[in-house]
Design an enzyme around this catalytic site. Structure first.
Site, PDB file in Angstrom:
ATOM      1  CB  SER A 139       4.776  10.039  12.006  1.00 47.75           C
ATOM      2  OG  SER A 139       3.875  10.178  10.911  1.00 47.75           O
ATOM      3  CE  LYS A 188      -1.090   3.555  12.304  1.00 52.03           C
ATOM      4  NZ  LYS A 188      -0.484   3.827  10.991  1.00 52.03           N
ATOM      5  NE  ARG A 242      -5.660  -0.278  12.710  1.00 55.22           N
ATOM      6  CZ  ARG A 242      -4.969   0.023  11.636  1.00 55.22           C
ATOM      7  NH1 ARG A 242      -3.670   0.131  11.699  1.00 55.22           N
ATOM      8  NH2 ARG A 242      -5.564   0.229  10.494  1.00 55.22           N
ATOM      9  CE  LYS A 252      -3.946   1.656   2.729  1.00 57.49           C
ATOM     10  NZ  LYS A 252      -4.667   1.430   3.969  1.00 57.49           N
ATOM     11  CB  SER A 253       3.895   2.245   1.933  1.00 58.42           C
ATOM     12  OG  SER A 253       3.396   2.154   3.231  1.00 58.42           O
ATOM     13  N   GLY A 307      -5.716   7.672   5.036  1.00 53.76           N
ATOM     14  CA  GLY A 307      -4.889   8.612   5.789  1.00 53.76           C
ATOM     15  C   GLY A 307      -3.569   8.897   5.108  1.00 53.76           C
ATOM     16  CD  GLN A 328       0.146   8.461   7.531  1.00 55.41           C
ATOM     17  OE1 GLN A 328      -0.395   9.303   8.240  1.00 55.41           O
ATOM     18  NE2 GLN A 328      -0.470   7.365   7.144  1.00 55.41           N
ATOM     19  CG  ASP A 374      -0.336  -0.268   9.572  1.00 53.80           C
ATOM     20  OD1 ASP A 374      -0.975   0.457  10.362  1.00 53.80           O
ATOM     21  OD2 ASP A 374       0.103   0.142   8.488  1.00 53.80           O
ATOM     22  NE  ARG A 403      -3.230  -2.016   8.309  1.00 54.45           N
ATOM     23  CZ  ARG A 403      -2.865  -2.377   7.085  1.00 54.45           C
ATOM     24  NH1 ARG A 403      -2.948  -3.647   6.722  1.00 54.45           N
ATOM     25  NH2 ARG A 403      -2.419  -1.489   6.218  1.00 54.45           N
TER      26      ARG A 403
END
Length: 455
Positions: A173, A353, A357, A28-29, A100, A175, A326, A405
């Protein structure tokens, strides 16, 4: 979009002898970044193995809205990029759905441009804080309008000339790091990010691959300093996206906890910033064979063979958290079948998340008979080898909180529990792993979705 549709519960039942060879959907990344960098780079980018979940497609649509041309021929996505610095003002708000990563990275990419861009998302994404990305953008001169608490909808307007900054990332992070680096692409001079704890480094590796002048230095304490020269040329690339380790985690753990299983998973990304789960499971006694190690597009890739294993509880080193953030939900499920106690610390990131989570996992475990303690940033799980007494004889659904997830982790749990495990909704699994049900049932897993009731 599945998030607006009726929830669709699913139930997993005790299974045995999961067997087969499977190829996991693309990471995904790397998929998000392939669309972004391909859309930004001059010339043509060709992508195979892309994860075609809703989140990644939303990133592609955002790039199209800013001038990139994207089409699919057979299995290959072909992008004609605009050239670095040449994104166009989007005419409508950019809707990221549940994504996100796509949302935060694109804020960095386009926020420094001298035009308005507005970001919106689904109910889950609209609850998530964006301030950690918006703060460095403000330092670069970006004007920010947002809902209370720096939440969506957010409108950004860049200055005439953005300021290059040196930014020390206050938390682990990827992101935030990536958003600042992407903002640096359209900023004159050198943008510097200082990262006290290494996080996934796909942005750095891929930007170098596209031709950015980017350097990374690591000091004796492991602090990384990343420098990017702004306004350089990016050139289109050919990318074969390796399999997502976060998606690999589900069949991997299923193979470990379901008796008689022997599963081979092909083409898995083995970037060291992403393999914390595999390392932890091996410490618990997991029989995971890493085969056919190779390099693809600058990234480590391998095939994994996993067989049913008697797991033992461990204490997971806190500094491993960024490399498996994750994967904690599915690790907690593995721990439920291990002998002894598994201790997981440093989990504060799990609170922000797609859902909280940490409490979602703890609540789901308790509902299904697992002895566990939820702390402020920790989870302790006391396992029951063989899954004796776990699951629910009647009723009781795990609340997934629209979190893919959580849904997949608890469906894996049901495959080895004495009694079935039911999740309240499985529709959102499509955001990250649309093939999950088909691949798992193909191995012999007993998972059933409820029939869609007419609205």
């Amino acid at each position: 979009m599945s998030h607006g549709s009726n929830p669709r519960p699913a139930t997993a039942r005790k299974s045995s002898d999961l067997k087969g060879t499977l190829r996991i959907p693309g990471d995904k990344s790397i998929s998000h970044r392939s669309f972004m960098f391909g859309g930004l780079a001059a010339g043509e980018t060709r992508i195979t193995g892309l994860l075609e979940g809703e989140d990644v497609i939303n990133t592609g649509k955002a790039m199209q809205a800013m001038g990139a041309r994207i089409r699919k021929e057979g299995d290959t996505w072909i992008i004609d990029g605009v050239g670095n610095g040449a994104l166009l003002a989007p005419e409508a708000p950019l809707d990221f759905g549940n994504a996100g990563t796509g949302c935060r990275l694109t804020m960095g990419l386009v926020g420094v441009y001298d035009f308005d861009s507005t970001f919106i998302g689904d109910a889950s994404l609209t609850k998530r804080p964006m301030g950690r990305v918006l703060d460095p953008l403000r330092e670069m001169g970006v004007q920010v309008k947002s809902a209370e608490g720096d939440r969506l909808p957010v409108t950004l307007r860049g200055p005439k000339t953005p300021n290059p900054i040196t930014y020390r990332v206050p938390m682990a992070s990827a992101q935030v790091k990536s958003a600042v680096l992407l903002a640096g692409l359209n900023t004159p001079g050198i943008t510097t990010v200082v990262e006290p704890v290494m996080t996934r480094d796909h942005t750095e590796k891929m930007l170098q691959g596209f031709g950015a002048n980017l350097t990374v230095e690591t000091d004796a304490e492991g602090v990384r300093t990343i420098r990017l020269e702004g306004r350089g040329k990016l050139t289109g690339q050919v990318i074969d996206v390796p399999g997502d380790p976060s998606s690999t985690a589900f069949p991997l753990v299923a193979g470990l906890i379901v008796p008689g299983s022997d599963i081979t998973i092909l083409n898995v990304l083995m970037n060291p910033t992403r393999t914390g789960l595999i390392l932890t499971l091996q410490e618990m006694g997991a029989n995971i064979e890493v085969m056919n190690k190779r390099l693809a597009g600058g990234e480590d890739v391998a095939d994994l063979r996993v067989r049913h294993s008697e797991l033992k509880g461990v204490t997971v080193p806190e500094d491993r958290a960024p490399s498996m953030i994750d994967e904690y939900p599915v690790l907690a499920v593995a721990a439920a079948f291990a002998e002894g106690t598994t201790v997981m610390n440093g989990l504060e990131e799990l609170r922000v998340k797609e859902s909280d989570r940490l409490s979602a996992v703890a609540d789901g475990l308790k509902l299904n008979g697992v002895d566990c303690d939820e702390g402020e940033a920790s989870l302790v799980v006391r396992g029951r080898p063989g899954g004796k007494g776990l699951g629910k004889i009647s009723g009781g659904q795990v609340k997934t909180h629209l979190d893919h997830r959580i849904a997949m982790s608890f469906l894996v749990m049901g495959l080895a529990s004495e009694h079935p495990v039911t999740v309240d909704d499985a529709t959102m699994i499509a955001t990250s792993f649309p093939e999950f049900m088909g691949l798992m049932t193909g191995l012999g897993a007993k998972i059933e979705e409820a029939e869609n009731k007419a609205a």
